[in-house]
Structures are given as C-alpha cells and as structure tokens.
Write a protein that holds these residues in place. Structure first.
Motif, PDB file in Angstrom:
ATOM      1  N   ASN A 174       0.858  -1.180   0.000  1.00  0.00           N
ATOM      2  CA  ASN A 174       0.000   0.000   0.000  1.00  0.00           C
ATOM      3  C   ASN A 174       0.894   1.229   0.000  1.00  0.00           C
ATOM      4  O   ASN A 174       1.402   1.641   1.047  1.00  0.00           O
ATOM      5  N   LEU A 175       1.096   1.820  -1.170  1.00  0.00           N
ATOM      6  CA  LEU A 175       2.113   2.848  -1.329  1.00  0.00           C
ATOM      7  C   LEU A 175       1.733   4.199  -0.735  1.00  0.00           C
ATOM      8  O   LEU A 175       2.480   5.174  -0.876  1.00  0.00           O
ATOM      9  N   SER A 176       0.602   4.259  -0.025  1.00  0.00           N
ATOM     10  CA  SER A 176       0.314   5.446   0.775  1.00  0.00           C
ATOM     11  C   SER A 176       1.099   5.418   2.080  1.00  0.00           C
ATOM     12  O   SER A 176       1.108   6.405   2.821  1.00  0.00           O
ATOM     13  N   GLY A 214       7.074   3.781  -1.605  1.00  0.00           N
ATOM     14  CA  GLY A 214       5.909   4.399  -1.005  1.00  0.00           C
ATOM     15  C   GLY A 214       6.093   5.863  -0.667  1.00  0.00           C
ATOM     16  O   GLY A 214       7.003   6.534  -1.161  1.00  0.00           O
ATOM     17  N   ALA A 215       5.185   6.359   0.192  1.00  0.00           N
ATOM     18  CA  ALA A 215       5.149   7.773   0.573  1.00  0.00           C
ATOM     19  C   ALA A 215       6.083   8.017   1.749  1.00  0.00           C
ATOM     20  O   ALA A 215       5.805   7.577   2.866  1.00  0.00           O
ATOM     21  N   SER A 219       6.968  15.584  -1.608  1.00  0.00           N
ATOM     22  CA  SER A 219       7.361  15.874  -2.994  1.00  0.00           C
ATOM     23  C   SER A 219       7.916  14.650  -3.710  1.00  0.00           C
ATOM     24  O   SER A 219       8.004  14.632  -4.942  1.00  0.00           O
ATOM     25  N   LEU A 220       8.286  13.607  -2.970  1.00  0.00           N
ATOM     26  CA  LEU A 220       8.838  12.401  -3.585  1.00  0.00           C
ATOM     27  C   LEU A 220       7.710  11.490  -4.062  1.00  0.00           C
ATOM     28  O   LEU A 220       6.734  11.263  -3.346  1.00  0.00           O
ATOM     29  N   ALA A 221       7.864  10.960  -5.265  1.00  0.00           N
ATOM     30  CA  ALA A 221       6.830  10.099  -5.843  1.00  0.00           C
ATOM     31  C   ALA A 221       6.664   8.826  -5.019  1.00  0.00           C
ATOM     32  O   ALA A 221       7.644   8.235  -4.555  1.00  0.00           O
ATOM     33  N   ARG A 222       5.421   8.404  -4.850  1.00  0.00           N
ATOM     34  CA  ARG A 222       5.141   7.195  -4.075  1.00  0.00           C
ATOM     35  C   ARG A 222       5.495   5.922  -4.840  1.00  0.00           C
ATOM     36  O   ARG A 222       5.996   4.955  -4.275  1.00  0.00           O
TER      37      ARG A 222
END
Length: 293
Positions: free
Chosen positions: A148-150, A173-174, A180-183
C-alpha cells in the motif's frame, strides 16, 4: 496374429501420447555472473522449505530476528513462481517476505515488520561493515500481496550498531515528511534521509539493484537494471556517513500513518497480507573496484 496386431496398435498409441506431451519445464537461470568474493550469500537453495528458515542449522539468516514474537519465519516466507533473478543459478529460487497483523517486533506497535539478517553479520565488527562492500538484490512485485504505497516501506537497509540511524535505506511508497517524492518508486536514501536516486516500480519485471558502501571513504553508489540486463551505474560515488558499523536487513518495515511517533503508534490497516519477492541476494567484497554486473 490378432493379439500381436492389437498390442502393436496400443504401443503405437501410447508412444504418440508421450510424444504429444509438452516437455517438462526446466529452471532457467539468470545470466549474471558473480565476479567478486561473496561475504554473505542470501540466495536460497532450490530444495529449501519455509521451515528451514526457522533453524540456524538450515537457514542462511538469523532464525530469531527481526519478526513478530508470535511468528516463525516459516509463517512469513513464501516461495512464489517468479522465475530466476539475474544472479540466481539453477540451484537457487526466489523467496517472498510477507507481513501480517502479527508482524509486530517486540513492543514496536507502530511498525509492521519482518527483516532478515545474514548469519554472521554481527552488530559489531561484522565483515559486512568494513572495506568496500556491495549488497545485491532483485525485487519482483506481487499483485496478490501488493504494498500500500500510501505508507512508507523500508525494504533493504543498513542499521548502525547503536540503532540511532541507518547508513542507507532502500524504500518504496510515501516517505513521511517528504511529500514531494513520488510514491510509486523504489528509492535510495542516504543517512540524512535524503533521496539519492529513484526509479518507477515495475509491476511485472524483475528489477535489479546493487548498492556499494565504501566504509573507509564514506561513499555510496547505486547500480540498477531491469529483467536480465547487466547492471549499470546510476549514480557516482556520493558522499555518505557510513560510520557506526551495524547490520543489513532485508525485508519489509511498514511505517504507520497519522502519527508523529511512528515506532509506537499510528494507523495500520487490518487483515494485512502484503509481500515482496526477493532474488539474487548477496553481499560481495568490492575491494579494488570489483563489482558483479
């Protein structure tokens, strides 16, 4: 004569059925060749079962850490059909590390974690924390146990002996506090938790990584490829504080959301069933600039 003819027909039919059957699939090894001395070999033999991870006599890893106290490694490790990663020979197979609601290490109620440690990688004076070492690993996404990349996930890291910091983190992930970094990327972070490099997560192919730590010069360098392609350098040897000795961990540490005390509290979804597939796992001695590509 009649019986002889019937027997001939039956034998001919049986032979035709055998010829019609597809050949049994053979293990296809990766084409990568290990060129440097191996310090710790985490590639899993094909004959191993999950229960082999429960005993120091049969596992290449620490049989007791780092996992939920109610779990054995045989509850955590799976062997999916994922094909061979780049440096896996016909004698190796990939393995999957999974996490569940029971993946609570000691009293760390905020985390869900299962982290393998190489046997012999002691917290102090480990051969893995001297000279120049390169940790190799390949990853494959499991759609049935998708992350779950949140959330923020540590997937490979080196933790200092006093547990005060990690010399590097390989994550997905986050990242907490860094929106600002992509998940949807794998990323390497340095000791100061700054992103050094990232790449999109591929949901189908093997992705191959190598991270070289020079413990004398205090540098870190990243290598990457996809599928069975040779690794290529994707960073220079960047400055990084590699002091403090410690140990490598390979697996999953999932941080919670909605808290400033990530170790002890925060939100984690229930009925958790997540995992990631690992292959071509080993630590090599990269003295004299040796690295397996």
């Amino acid at each position: 004569m009649h019986h002889a003819t019937l027997l001939t027909v039956l034998l001919s039919a049986a032979a035709s059925l055998v010829e019609a059957r597809p050949p049994c699939p053979r293990a296809v090894a990766g084409t990568g060749t290990v060129k440097c001395p191996i310090t710790f070999d985490g590639r899993v033999p094909k004959a191993q079962e999950p229960t082999d991870f429960d005993s120091y006599a049969t596992s290449k890893f620490n049989a007791e850490y780092v996992k939920g106290k109610e779990l054995k490694w045989s509850d955590i490790i799976k062997f999916p059909e994922a094909g061979s990663a780049r440096f896996d020979t016909e004698e190796h197979k990939p393995f999957e590390v999974t996490i569940s609601d029971k993946s609570i290490f000691q009293t760390q109620n905020g985390f869900r974690r299962a982290g393998l440690q190489f046997q012999g990688d002691t917290n102090n004076n480990s051969p893995g924390s001297t000279g120049v070492k390169t940790i190799h690993f390949s990853l494959k996404w499991d759609a049935q146990r998708a992350l779950n990349l949140s959330h923020e996930y540590l997937l490979v890291w080196h933790e200092a002996a006093d547990y005060s910091a990690n010399q590097f983190n390989f994550e997905a992930g986050a990242i907490l506090g860094q929106s600002s970094l992509a998940r949807d990327t794998y990323k390497v972070l340095n000791r100061r938790n700054q992103q050094v490099w990232s790449t999109p997560i591929d949901r189908t192919a093997w992705q191959n990584f190598a991270i070289t730590l020079d413990f004398a010069k205090n540098t870190l360098q990243v290598y990457y490829s996809k599928g069975d392609e040779p690794l290529k350098s994707v960073t220079s040897a960047v400055s990084n504080d590699n002091s403090g000795q410690g140990q490598y961990q390979i697996g999953i540490l999932k941080k919670p959301t909605g808290t400033s005390d990530v170790v002890n509290s925060g939100f984690q979804s229930r009925n958790l069933n997540e995992g990631l597939v690992y292959g071509s796992l080993f630590l090599e001695d990269s003295a004299s600039s040796c690295i397996s590509l």
